[in-house]
Scaffold this active site. Structure first.
Site, short mmCIF file in Angstrom:
data_model
loop_
_atom_site.label_atom_id
_atom_site.label_comp_id
_atom_site.label_asym_id
_atom_site.label_seq_id
_atom_site.Cartn_x
_atom_site.Cartn_y
_atom_site.Cartn_z
N THR A 37 -1.84 -0.12 -6.72
CA THR A 37 -2.30 0.74 -5.64
C THR A 37 -1.15 1.52 -5.01
O THR A 37 -1.28 2.73 -4.77
CB THR A 37 -3.08 -0.07 -4.58
OG1 THR A 37 -4.20 -0.70 -5.22
CG2 THR A 37 -3.57 0.82 -3.45
N GLU A 45 0.36 11.30 -2.86
CA GLU A 45 1.26 11.96 -1.91
C GLU A 45 2.12 13.00 -2.61
O GLU A 45 2.37 14.07 -2.06
CB GLU A 45 2.15 10.94 -1.20
CG GLU A 45 1.48 10.22 -0.07
CD GLU A 45 2.47 9.69 0.94
OE1 GLU A 45 3.13 10.51 1.63
OE2 GLU A 45 2.59 8.46 1.05
N HIS A 71 -8.92 2.31 -3.83
CA HIS A 71 -8.57 2.17 -5.24
C HIS A 71 -9.76 1.48 -5.89
O HIS A 71 -10.01 0.30 -5.66
CB HIS A 71 -7.29 1.33 -5.37
CG HIS A 71 -6.68 1.40 -6.73
ND1 HIS A 71 -5.42 0.91 -6.96
CD2 HIS A 71 -7.11 1.90 -7.91
CE1 HIS A 71 -5.10 1.09 -8.24
NE2 HIS A 71 -6.13 1.69 -8.83
#
Length: 132
Positions: A37, A45, A71
């Site tokens: 994750t 990002e 996730h």
């Protein structure tokens, strides 16, 4: 400073391979040899940050200020993961994205991410001042 060059609908995509280095067991976020994750959120990002960077004035950059993702599915080593970021709002120096990640079979994650434009030098100086 207004982010006049950044428009709703701006998108960017980035990819990476799932390797031993970005599995949950190696990154310490779990004990399974699947895409971690933290690796997925980092890729999300990256997609957002890289979308903005060429549109910022000299001396400016963006920093992540929030990330809310799910996730949803595991991805084994050897597969490629693609993260997509799309600008959905621009409010002053804050930019909001929807972010999604996919492997070769399905969507594996989605959510929202916010970035804030800062003067690189001023922001770095503020961080360094904590050393005193």
């Amino acid at each position: 400073m207004e982010l006049t060059e950044i428009k709703i609908g701006l998108t960017n995509r980035v990819t990476e391979m799932v390797t031993e280095q970005n599995t949950a067991v190696t990154m310490g976020s779990g004990n399974l040899p699947v895409y971690a994750t933290p690796a997925m959120t980092c890729l999300m990002e990256k997609a957002a940050a890289e979308a903005l960077e060429p549109l910022l004035p000299e001396g400016w950059t963006t920093v992540g200020i929030s990330l809310n993702v799910a996730h949803k599915a595991p991805t084994p080593t050897g597969m490629e993961v693609r993260a997509e970021a799309e600008v959905v709002a621009v409010e002053g120096r804050k930019v909001t994205f929807t972010v999604r990640a996919f492997d070769g079979r399905e969507e594996i994650g989605s959510g929202t991410h916010e970035r804030f434009a800062v003067l690189r030098e001023k922001f770095t100086a503020k961080a360094e001042a904590k050393r005193c």
